[in-house]
Design a protein around this motif. Sequence first.
Motif, PDB file in Angstrom:
ATOM      1  N   VAL A 438     -17.034  -9.750  -4.140  1.00  0.00           N
ATOM      2  CA  VAL A 438     -15.923 -10.163  -5.007  1.00  0.00           C
ATOM      3  C   VAL A 438     -16.037  -9.399  -6.322  1.00  0.00           C
ATOM      4  O   VAL A 438     -17.117  -9.303  -6.906  1.00  0.00           O
ATOM      5  CB  VAL A 438     -15.961 -11.686  -5.259  1.00  0.00           C
ATOM      6  CG1 VAL A 438     -14.826 -12.109  -6.186  1.00  0.00           C
ATOM      7  CG2 VAL A 438     -15.887 -12.439  -3.934  1.00  0.00           C
ATOM      8  N   PHE A 439     -14.914  -8.877  -6.788  1.00  0.00           N
ATOM      9  CA  PHE A 439     -14.891  -8.096  -8.016  1.00  0.00           C
ATOM     10  C   PHE A 439     -13.882  -8.703  -8.984  1.00  0.00           C
ATOM     11  O   PHE A 439     -12.790  -9.108  -8.576  1.00  0.00           O
ATOM     12  CB  PHE A 439     -14.514  -6.645  -7.712  1.00  0.00           C
ATOM     13  CG  PHE A 439     -15.406  -6.009  -6.683  1.00  0.00           C
ATOM     14  CD1 PHE A 439     -16.635  -5.482  -7.031  1.00  0.00           C
ATOM     15  CD2 PHE A 439     -15.021  -5.979  -5.343  1.00  0.00           C
ATOM     16  CE1 PHE A 439     -17.468  -4.916  -6.084  1.00  0.00           C
ATOM     17  CE2 PHE A 439     -15.849  -5.418  -4.380  1.00  0.00           C
ATOM     18  CZ  PHE A 439     -17.077  -4.889  -4.754  1.00  0.00           C
ATOM     19  N   GLN A 472     -14.012  -1.983  -5.748  1.00  0.00           N
ATOM     20  CA  GLN A 472     -13.760  -2.437  -4.380  1.00  0.00           C
ATOM     21  C   GLN A 472     -13.675  -1.249  -3.423  1.00  0.00           C
ATOM     22  O   GLN A 472     -14.181  -1.304  -2.291  1.00  0.00           O
ATOM     23  CB  GLN A 472     -12.459  -3.242  -4.339  1.00  0.00           C
ATOM     24  CG  GLN A 472     -12.185  -3.861  -2.970  1.00  0.00           C
ATOM     25  CD  GLN A 472     -10.773  -4.375  -2.862  1.00  0.00           C
ATOM     26  OE1 GLN A 472      -9.839  -3.758  -3.399  1.00  0.00           O
ATOM     27  NE2 GLN A 472     -10.587  -5.489  -2.180  1.00  0.00           N
ATOM     28  N   GLN A 473     -13.046  -0.175  -3.862  1.00  0.00           N
ATOM     29  CA  GLN A 473     -12.942   1.018  -3.018  1.00  0.00           C
ATOM     30  C   GLN A 473     -14.320   1.639  -2.763  1.00  0.00           C
ATOM     31  O   GLN A 473     -14.608   2.072  -1.649  1.00  0.00           O
ATOM     32  CB  GLN A 473     -12.008   2.024  -3.685  1.00  0.00           C
ATOM     33  CG  GLN A 473     -10.550   1.575  -3.676  1.00  0.00           C
ATOM     34  CD  GLN A 473      -9.680   2.428  -4.573  1.00  0.00           C
ATOM     35  OE1 GLN A 473     -10.177   3.272  -5.315  1.00  0.00           O
ATOM     36  NE2 GLN A 473      -8.369   2.208  -4.516  1.00  0.00           N
ATOM     37  N   PRO A 490      -8.828  -0.420   1.476  1.00  0.00           N
ATOM     38  CA  PRO A 490      -9.227  -1.795   1.161  1.00  0.00           C
ATOM     39  C   PRO A 490      -8.056  -2.587   0.609  1.00  0.00           C
ATOM     40  O   PRO A 490      -7.205  -2.053  -0.094  1.00  0.00           O
ATOM     41  CB  PRO A 490     -10.314  -1.619   0.089  1.00  0.00           C
ATOM     42  CG  PRO A 490     -10.079  -0.264  -0.485  1.00  0.00           C
ATOM     43  CD  PRO A 490      -9.533   0.552   0.637  1.00  0.00           C
ATOM     44  N   THR A 491      -8.021  -3.851   0.944  1.00  0.00           N
ATOM     45  CA  THR A 491      -6.947  -4.711   0.461  1.00  0.00           C
ATOM     46  C   THR A 491      -7.448  -5.531  -0.711  1.00  0.00           C
ATOM     47  O   THR A 491      -8.628  -5.652  -0.944  1.00  0.00           O
ATOM     48  CB  THR A 491      -6.483  -5.657   1.582  1.00  0.00           C
ATOM     49  OG1 THR A 491      -7.613  -6.388   2.042  1.00  0.00           O
ATOM     50  CG2 THR A 491      -5.884  -4.878   2.729  1.00  0.00           C
ATOM     51  N   SER A 506     -14.449  -7.427   3.756  1.00  0.00           N
ATOM     52  CA  SER A 506     -15.112  -8.566   3.134  1.00  0.00           C
ATOM     53  C   SER A 506     -15.028  -8.499   1.626  1.00  0.00           C
ATOM     54  O   SER A 506     -15.806  -9.120   0.937  1.00  0.00           O
ATOM     55  CB  SER A 506     -16.594  -8.596   3.558  1.00  0.00           C
ATOM     56  OG  SER A 506     -17.233  -7.384   3.179  1.00  0.00           O
ATOM     57  N   SER A 507     -14.086  -7.707   1.098  1.00  0.00           N
ATOM     58  CA  SER A 507     -14.015  -7.565  -0.351  1.00  0.00           C
ATOM     59  C   SER A 507     -12.706  -8.093  -0.904  1.00  0.00           C
ATOM     60  O   SER A 507     -11.652  -8.013  -0.263  1.00  0.00           O
ATOM     61  CB  SER A 507     -14.186  -6.092  -0.742  1.00  0.00           C
ATOM     62  OG  SER A 507     -13.155  -5.313  -0.196  1.00  0.00           O
ATOM     63  N   LEU A 508     -12.783  -8.659  -2.114  1.00  0.00           N
ATOM     64  CA  LEU A 508     -11.623  -9.215  -2.798  1.00  0.00           C
ATOM     65  C   LEU A 508     -11.707  -8.874  -4.279  1.00  0.00           C
ATOM     66  O   LEU A 508     -12.808  -8.736  -4.829  1.00  0.00           O
ATOM     67  CB  LEU A 508     -11.573 -10.740  -2.642  1.00  0.00           C
ATOM     68  CG  LEU A 508     -11.210 -11.304  -1.267  1.00  0.00           C
ATOM     69  CD1 LEU A 508     -11.566 -12.779  -1.204  1.00  0.00           C
ATOM     70  CD2 LEU A 508      -9.716 -11.118  -1.009  1.00  0.00           C
ATOM     71  N   VAL A 509     -10.555  -8.767  -4.925  1.00  0.00           N
ATOM     72  CA  VAL A 509     -10.492  -8.589  -6.375  1.00  0.00           C
ATOM     73  C   VAL A 509      -9.684  -9.734  -6.963  1.00  0.00           C
ATOM     74  O   VAL A 509      -8.608 -10.069  -6.461  1.00  0.00           O
ATOM     75  CB  VAL A 509      -9.834  -7.244  -6.749  1.00  0.00           C
ATOM     76  CG1 VAL A 509      -9.646  -7.133  -8.260  1.00  0.00           C
ATOM     77  CG2 VAL A 509     -10.666  -6.085  -6.239  1.00  0.00           C
TER      78      VAL A 509
END
Length: 580
Positions: A438-439, A472-473, A490-491, A506-509
Motif C-alpha cells: 500500500v502506498f 506502485q509501478q 498496475p492499477t 497486490s498493490s494499492l495507492v
Amino acid sequence: MSQARRHLRPALFLAAVSARVATTGVAARRGLSAWPAPQEPGMEYQDAVRALNTLQTNAGYLEQVKRQRGDPQAQLEAMKLYLARSGLQVEDLDQLNIIHVTGTKGKGSTCAFTERILRSYGLKTGFFSSPHLVQVRERIRINGQPISPELFTKHFWPLYHRLEETKDSSSYVSMPAYFRFLTLMAFHVFLQEKVDLAVVEVGIGGAYDCTNIIRKPAVCGISSLGIDHTSILGDTVEEIAWQKGGIFKRGVPAFTVLQPDGPLAVLRDRAQQISCPLYLCPPLEALEEGGPPLTLGLEGEHQRSNAALALQLARCWLQQKDYRGIGELKVSRPSLLRQMPLAPVFQPTTHMRHGLRDTEWLGRTQVLRRGPLTWYLDGAHTASSMQACVRWFRQALHRRPRPSRGSEVLVLLFNSTGDRDPAALLKMLQPCQFDYAVFCPNLTEVSTVGNADQQNFMVTLDQVLLRCLAHQQHWSRLDEEQAGPEPGEPTSSLLAPHPPEPRSTSSLVFSCISHALLWISQGRDPVFQPPSPPQGLFAHPVAGSGAGVLREAAAIHVLVTGSLHLVGGVLKLLEPALSQ
C-alpha cells in the motif's frame, strides 16, 4: 563577487547587531536568553506552529546549501548572524555542555540512548532532534519529554518577533528557514531552562549544518555512515564521511562505530588535521563480557552499535565532569584497531544499564499490538537503514506467536521522499513476501486544515500522489521480475470512477494515511476507530477483494517504513494521546 566581499556584508551586520543588543548581552552571557518570554495574549500553540510553517517557504535553503556545498563557512556565518539577531553569541552556547552527534543511520537512536543514560544519573537533560513525528515540539525535549505546548508558545513568540524586527529586504538579513529557527529556539530553551547538558542531533550532514555553530561541544559522535542526501552531501560514502567529520573540533574527543575502510580513513584523516582525538568504539559484546547481557529499550540488532556509541559518549561526558561510578575499566592499556585508538572497554554501571533498558524512541523498530493487528513502525529511509529494518521485521515475524487457525496477512505501507532511490528501497523489501503493498503520501488527511504540525508547504498534493503512483509501478515491475511478465499496467484505487480492466495485483495507492489505515485495519484495530470511509473509497476491485481477506484474517502484520514522516502520520492516528 569575491569570497571576501561575499562575507563582508554579513560580518558588518553581525557587528551592528552585536552593538544593537549590547544592553542584553550581559543577560546572554549569564546563560539566559536575551529577552523575557511572556505568554503572548491570544497566541495559541497552533498559531505558533502556523507561523513557524511560513518559514518552510524559506526552504529554498536546501537549494542554497547545494550551491554552497563547497563553502560550509558561508552556512556558519549566516547562522552566527541569526544567533546574534536572536540575542545570543556563539560563546553563550559553551554553557550547554553539548554532546553533538551526526551519522547516516542511527544518529537519532544514539542520541536517545545517550540522553536516557545521563538522565538516569539524575541530570537535567535537553535533547534537540529532527524530524518530529506528530508534533513539532517533539524536536525540543527537557528530561526526555517534548516541551509542553505552553512552553513552546512561551519561547516561540519573543524569538519570532525579535527576528522579524531585525530583518530587512536583503537575503543576508531575512527570517531563518524552518530548521534553523528551531535550532535557535532549542538553544534559547535549554539556556532558560538551565539544563545540565544538551544532546544535539545534526540535521543534514555536519560541516555545513546549522547546529555546527557549536564551537566547544563536550564530546562528538558519528554513527554508521552510508549514502543519503547525495545532492547535498556528495555521491560517495567517502564524501559523506568528510561532511560528517565536519563536526570535529580541536581537542574535543570524538567517537565513531566500526565503518568500512574508506569512510573510516576519511574520518581519521579529518580528525588528525585539526588535532581532534578520535576513538573507535568496541562492540557491545566487549562491554558485556564478564557481566550480564545488556537489555536495550529499542529492538533490532543494529541498535547494539548505537548503544555502544551512546555508552562511550555518556561515559566521556561524565568523566569530564568528574563523576564517580562511570564504569570500571576492563582493559588498562589502550589498543589500536584499523590504525585508530580503541575507546575504553569498561563495565557498564547500573545507571547505564537502566538508561539503555528504559530508552524510548518512537517510530524506530517500534511494535504496536492491537487485537488481530500488529503494526511494525520503522522510519528507515536509506539503503543501510532499510537493510536493518528488513532484518528486524523478519526476525520479529519469526518470533511471533502463530494463530491456531485462520490465515495471516502481511501488508507493507510505504512512502519515500526527497532524493532517495525508492526502487532500491522497495527491492530490499521484496523478500518479506507481502500479500499487499500500500502506498500513500505523508498526509494524515487529504486536508491538513486545523492540523498545523503536519503541514508541508514544499510540495503539492498532485506531486506527492504522482510519486506514490511511481512507487506502485516500481513495486509492480519487481513483482513481474519475480513472477514472470504479465500484460497490463498496475492499477490504483485513485483511478476511480473509471478504473481500467482489473488484473491480479497486490498493490494499492491511497490519497492519505487515514484512508490507507481504514482499508488495512477494516475496523479491527480497537483504538483506530474513525467514521465510516468515504463512499467509493474501496470501490476498486483489489481494494474490495482485499477488504474481505483482511476482515477474515486471524492475524495482520503491517510494516510501515520508507519515511519517518509517514511513520509519524501513522502514529498520530494509532496513538491519539501523542497529539494531546
